[in-house]
Design an enzyme around this catalytic site. Structure first.
Site, mmCIF file in Angstrom:
data_model
loop_
_atom_site.group_PDB
_atom_site.id
_atom_site.type_symbol
_atom_site.label_atom_id
_atom_site.label_comp_id
_atom_site.label_asym_id
_atom_site.label_seq_id
_atom_site.Cartn_x
_atom_site.Cartn_y
_atom_site.Cartn_z
ATOM 1 C CD GLU A 164 -0.110 3.748 0.973
ATOM 2 O OE1 GLU A 164 0.330 2.821 0.256
ATOM 3 O OE2 GLU A 164 -0.135 3.675 2.205
ATOM 4 C CG ASP A 195 6.481 -2.926 -4.390
ATOM 5 O OD1 ASP A 195 5.768 -2.812 -3.385
ATOM 6 O OD2 ASP A 195 7.048 -1.977 -4.944
ATOM 7 C CE1 TYR A 241 1.874 -0.695 4.931
ATOM 8 C CE2 TYR A 241 1.483 1.173 3.485
ATOM 9 C CZ TYR A 241 1.462 -0.190 3.717
ATOM 10 O OH TYR A 241 1.037 -1.042 2.729
#
Length: 263
Positions: free
Chosen positions: A49, A60, A175
């Site tokens: 990734e 994030d 994911y």
């Protein structure tokens, strides 16, 4: 069949779980980043990734935010990120690369320009965290038409009503974000992850890879035992941020991969 599809088919045929490693493109600089990325397959990484640096990475935590900031300060752009992937492909034509990031840089380049450039550079799939299924016409469907997998995120808050919509047009793998919140915020627990993986697999005939909150070889094994594989990012990025040598970073990655592969 994309490289991602081929990789998961091969792993399944061998009864193996996948180890996916995330690194930020251009962190701490282009040359060092390329050196690390080139070393990942040899350290046991099945899928890479590659983070796309962006100024406002809302999903994030501090570790990934700072990595993106370092990359941007070093002159990293979407074009340079594709250059890095292209340089990687000079030595490796097999390991899948997933570009993970936000839509703004792609929108700024233009989808019509980005997709052929990404394909030519050797990108195999996209994870664009701020594009919901309602916006599939923007990038998801054109990407799949161009031969790229479009990988969707599912979370603990993706309920049974929402899940089928999230899985629509998803390809490559799913994911599963194992915790609520940002990257690096908490630890994933296998007991919590197992029923969620089973729920997702009932809704989509795709591998389910679990990320967020996995930081050690032991945790990688525990999570891989209840999923089709595991993603680790912040723990690796922390090693890079700490100034560790490429050899030490890759040694750490190898220990994580061994954990995942022993499941």
């Amino acid at each position: 069949m994309t490289r991602i599809d081929a990789k998961f088919a091969d792993l399944k045929s061998r009864g193996k779980k996948a180890f996916v490693a995330y690194v930020m493109a251009g962190d701490p600089d282009f040359d060092r980043s390329l050196e690390i990325v080139r070393g990942l397959p040899g350290a046991g990484v099945d899928v890479i990734e590659l983070g796309l640096p962006f100024t406002d990475p809302m999903a994030d935590g501090p570790t990934i935010q700072l990595a993106g900031q370092r990359a941007l300060e070093g002159g990293m752009t979407l074009t340079r990120t594709l250059d890095l992937a292209r340089a990687f492909r000079e030595q490796d034509q097999e390991t899948p690369i997933v570009l993970m990031g936000y839509y703004n840089p792609i929108y700024s380049m233009g989808v019509d320009k980005f997709l052929p450039a990404a394909k030519e550079a050797g990108i195999d799939g996209l994870i664009i965290v701020d594009l919901p299924p309602e916006e599939d016409i923007e990038l998801c469907l054109p990407a799949q038409d161009a031969g790229l997998n479009f990988i969707r995120l599912a979370t603990p808050t993706t309920d049974d009503k929402r899940l089928p919509r999230v899985m629509q047009n998803t390809s490559g793998f799913v994911y599963y974000v194992s915790i609520t919140g940002i990257t690096g915020a908490a630890q994933a627990e296998a007991a919590d992850v197992r029923p969620e993986v089973e729920r997702i697999k009932a809704a989509a005939d795709l591998p389910v890879i679990v990320g967020f909150g996995v930081t050690t070889p032991q945790k990688a094994r525990a999570i891989a035992e209840v999923a089709d594989g595991v993603v680790i990012g912040s723990a690796i990025v922390n090693k890079i941020a700490g100034g560790e040598s490429t050899e030490d970073v890759l040694r750490f990655v190898a220990s994580l991969a061994e954990g995942a592969h022993s499941a």
